[in-house]
Design an enzyme around this catalytic site. Structure first.
Site, PDB file in Angstrom:
ATOM      1  N   CYS A   1      61.802  73.238  40.646  1.00  0.00           N
ATOM      2  CA  CYS A   1      60.349  73.814  39.403  1.00  0.00           C
ATOM      3  C   CYS A   1      60.394  75.576  40.253  1.00  0.00           C
ATOM      4  O   CYS A   1      60.693  75.675  38.957  1.00  0.00           O
ATOM      5  CB  CYS A   1      59.389  73.290  39.559  1.00  0.00           C
ATOM      6  SG  CYS A   1      58.969  71.815  39.770  1.00  0.00           S
TER       7      CYS A   1
ATOM      8  N   ALA B   1      30.100  39.629  59.199  1.00  0.00           N
ATOM      9  CA  ALA B   1      29.861  38.482  59.454  1.00  0.00           C
ATOM     10  C   ALA B   1      28.516  37.649  59.446  1.00  0.00           C
ATOM     11  O   ALA B   1      28.071  38.131  60.721  1.00  0.00           O
ATOM     12  CB  ALA B   1      30.635  37.265  58.830  1.00  0.00           C
TER      13      ALA B   1
ATOM     14  N   GLU C   1      54.818  71.440  36.888  1.00  0.00           N
ATOM     15  CA  GLU C   1      54.922  72.387  36.282  1.00  0.00           C
ATOM     16  C   GLU C   1      55.654  72.053  35.041  1.00  0.00           C
ATOM     17  O   GLU C   1      55.592  73.609  33.975  1.00  0.00           O
ATOM     18  CB  GLU C   1      55.860  73.656  37.814  1.00  0.00           C
ATOM     19  CG  GLU C   1      55.824  73.994  38.403  1.00  0.00           C
ATOM     20  CD  GLU C   1      55.470  72.623  39.895  1.00  0.00           C
ATOM     21  OE1 GLU C   1      55.957  73.829  40.508  1.00  0.00           O
ATOM     22  OE2 GLU C   1      55.916  72.078  39.218  1.00  0.00           O
TER      23      GLU C   1
ATOM     24  N   ALA D   1      43.653  47.948  67.239  1.00  0.00           N
ATOM     25  CA  ALA D   1      44.973  47.980  67.453  1.00  0.00           C
ATOM     26  C   ALA D   1      45.191  48.929  66.682  1.00  0.00           C
ATOM     27  O   ALA D   1      46.063  50.103  67.923  1.00  0.00           O
ATOM     28  CB  ALA D   1      45.995  46.807  66.583  1.00  0.00           C
TER      29      ALA D   1
ATOM     30  N   ASP E   1      39.233  34.188  54.747  1.00  0.00           N
ATOM     31  CA  ASP E   1      39.256  34.712  53.620  1.00  0.00           C
ATOM     32  C   ASP E   1      40.226  34.481  52.391  1.00  0.00           C
ATOM     33  O   ASP E   1      40.000  34.417  51.267  1.00  0.00           O
ATOM     34  CB  ASP E   1      38.815  35.777  53.469  1.00  0.00           C
ATOM     35  CG  ASP E   1      37.875  36.860  54.652  1.00  0.00           C
ATOM     36  OD1 ASP E   1      36.456  35.716  54.267  1.00  0.00           O
ATOM     37  OD2 ASP E   1      37.769  37.942  54.776  1.00  0.00           O
TER      38      ASP E   1
ATOM     39  N   THR F   1      41.680  37.709  58.860  1.00  0.00           N
ATOM     40  CA  THR F   1      41.230  37.612  57.323  1.00  0.00           C
ATOM     41  C   THR F   1      42.229  37.155  56.900  1.00  0.00           C
ATOM     42  O   THR F   1      41.079  36.223  56.195  1.00  0.00           O
ATOM     43  CB  THR F   1      41.642  39.217  57.185  1.00  0.00           C
ATOM     44  OG1 THR F   1      40.951  39.942  57.764  1.00  0.00           O
ATOM     45  CG2 THR F   1      40.900  39.602  56.091  1.00  0.00           C
TER      46      THR F   1
ATOM     47  N   ARG G   1      41.407  45.883  40.999  1.00  0.00           N
ATOM     48  CA  ARG G   1      41.351  45.279  39.611  1.00  0.00           C
ATOM     49  C   ARG G   1      40.430  46.341  39.093  1.00  0.00           C
ATOM     50  O   ARG G   1      39.381  46.386  39.958  1.00  0.00           O
ATOM     51  CB  ARG G   1      40.461  43.623  39.753  1.00  0.00           C
ATOM     52  CG  ARG G   1      41.448  42.900  39.566  1.00  0.00           C
ATOM     53  CD  ARG G   1      40.623  41.161  39.808  1.00  0.00           C
ATOM     54  NE  ARG G   1      39.720  40.985  40.866  1.00  0.00           N
ATOM     55  CZ  ARG G   1      39.838  40.595  42.048  1.00  0.00           C
ATOM     56  NH1 ARG G   1      41.442  40.739  42.412  1.00  0.00           N
ATOM     57  NH2 ARG G   1      39.054  40.614  42.668  1.00  0.00           N
TER      58      ARG G   1
ATOM     59  N   CYS H   1      58.927  73.526  43.928  1.00  0.00           N
ATOM     60  CA  CYS H   1      60.001  72.269  44.890  1.00  0.00           C
ATOM     61  C   CYS H   1      61.539  73.290  44.702  1.00  0.00           C
ATOM     62  O   CYS H   1      61.422  73.865  43.631  1.00  0.00           O
ATOM     63  CB  CYS H   1      60.208  71.631  44.866  1.00  0.00           C
ATOM     64  SG  CYS H   1      60.625  70.500  42.858  1.00  0.00           S
TER      65      CYS H   1
ATOM     66  N   PRO I   1      38.013  43.019  62.341  1.00  0.00           N
ATOM     67  CA  PRO I   1      38.610  43.879  64.200  1.00  0.00           C
ATOM     68  C   PRO I   1      39.150  44.062  64.753  1.00  0.00           C
ATOM     69  O   PRO I   1      39.353  45.305  65.347  1.00  0.00           O
ATOM     70  CB  PRO I   1      36.482  43.250  65.066  1.00  0.00           C
ATOM     71  CG  PRO I   1      36.790  41.780  64.544  1.00  0.00           C
ATOM     72  CD  PRO I   1      37.253  42.098  62.772  1.00  0.00           C
TER      73      PRO I   1
END
Length: 364
Positions: free
Chosen positions: A79, A156, A47, A297, A194, A190, A201, A70, A292
């Protein structure tokens, strides 16, 4: 209002722990004379930007805002008072502000003689603020689970190789999701398989133009993250979540740690406790990129708010599935999803869906 919602989206990834908000100011003849959006936490609200652009032309005009103005003083002033002082005659907003400290702007405006209307395009505006609204109403981060899989659901091959199932276009889209999230999270599997860097990026943007997420690794036994791991490269903050009884001596000085109770059933940590810690660290949106086991979970804990799946036109036949044990024993217990979007990204199909049981009708 659609323009205000469009403007609000420009703030995604930059305003947390605040919401994204857009505002359009019309003069007394209904002509657009000012536009603005909340650009960063601690900076002027939407605003204020729009009123500054409008100047005296705002007097007697209308402010159209994607979120109720607000009514409190924090790092910036209220505001609602700014709109009154600018001489705005009418305010139209989409979504009421559920924050206890900020709500009441509509009442303040009405008491000052401003014509106020709420609810215009509320569903569209709420969708753009889904992470913030979830964090306010549920006191935990909004969780988006992202996965990439073959058409037969494998993440995979049988030998464990997974680079690259999805296309460059899909991988670029994941970086967009990371840049819009407050944090990205993976599990120990993971991290071992990996060694992900987990930063964002985006082509055409410099590092200064991208908001990097907090990188979180759920390393229950403190065995996956070691010195030299890419997630420790210093390009973005990192947090390692470990069990209360884990030996972490080898991690001293490498990264901040948080100790959490183990899950009562199954492997890993207690997911609600993990989400509480992240919420206390002002994480309002969490991108779940884990494998997975971690995904299962989170689903078992009822803590997935949106699913984005990248399906590649590839068949593997064997290999790990995208989702592990999620506490679903029969077809009657299946978590049904509402598909909200489909898109082609190169050769891949991106499907966006929300768990039907996770709708928030009582909280709207």
């Amino acid at each position: 209002m659609r323009r205000a919602i469009e403007l609000a989206a420009r703030g995604l990834g930059h305003t947390s722990p605040n919401p994204v908000v857009g505002c359009v100011v019309l003069d007394s003849a209904g002509r657009t004379v000012g536009e603005g959006w909340h650009r960063r936490a601690g900076g002027p609200h939407a605003e204020i930007h729009a009123l500054r652009a409008a100047g005296e032309r705002a007097r007697g005009g209308t402010a159209v805002v994607s979120l109720e103005p607000c009514n409190h003083t924090g790092r910036t002033g209220p505001c609602a008072r700014a709109l009154i002082d600018a001489g705005i005659a009418r305010v139209v907003y989409a979504v009421p502000d559920p924050t206890p400290s900020a709500t009441g702007g509509a009442v303040t405006l009405a008491e000052a003689g401003v014509d106020v209307e709420g609810g215009l395009l509320a569903d569209e505006a709420a969708a753009g603020n889904e992470a913030w609204l979830t964090s306010v109403l549920r006191r935990r981060p909004f969780v988006l689970w992202k996965y990439a899989a073959s058409l037969d659901g494998r993440i995979a091959a049988a030998d464990g190789t997974s680079r690259w199932i999805s296309s460059p276009e899909s991988r670029a889209d994941v970086h967009r999701l990371r840049a819009a999230a407050d944090a990205v999270i993976v599990g120990s599997g993971t991290a071992r398989a990996d060694d992900p860097q987990l930063g964002a990026r985006i082509g055409g943007l410099s590092d200064d133009e991208i908001s990097q997420p907090l990188r979180v690794v759920v390393d229950t036994g403190a065995t996956a993250v070691k010195a030299g791991a890419r997630v420790l490269d210093g390009t973005a903050p990192v947090l390692i979540a470990v069990a209360e009884d884990a030996d972490t001596s080898h991690l001293d000085g490498l990264a901040p740690l948080v100790r959490l109770p183990r899950a009562a059933i199954g492997p890993g940590l207690h997911i609600p406790a993990l989400l509480q810690v992240l919420h206390e660290r002002e994480v309002r949106s969490l991108l779940l990129e884990g494998g997975p086991t971690l995904a299962g979970a989170f689903l078992a804990a009822g803590a997935v708010d949106k699913v984005v799946g990248y399906l590649a036109p590839v068949l593997l036949g064997a290999g790990p599935a995208a989702l592990g044990d999620a506490g679903i024993g029969t077809i009657a217990e299946a978590l049904r999803l509402d598909v909200t979007d489909t898109a082609r990204l190169g050769p891949d199909l991106r499907i966006t869906a929300t768990p039907i049981r996770h709708a928030l009708p009582e909280e709207k």
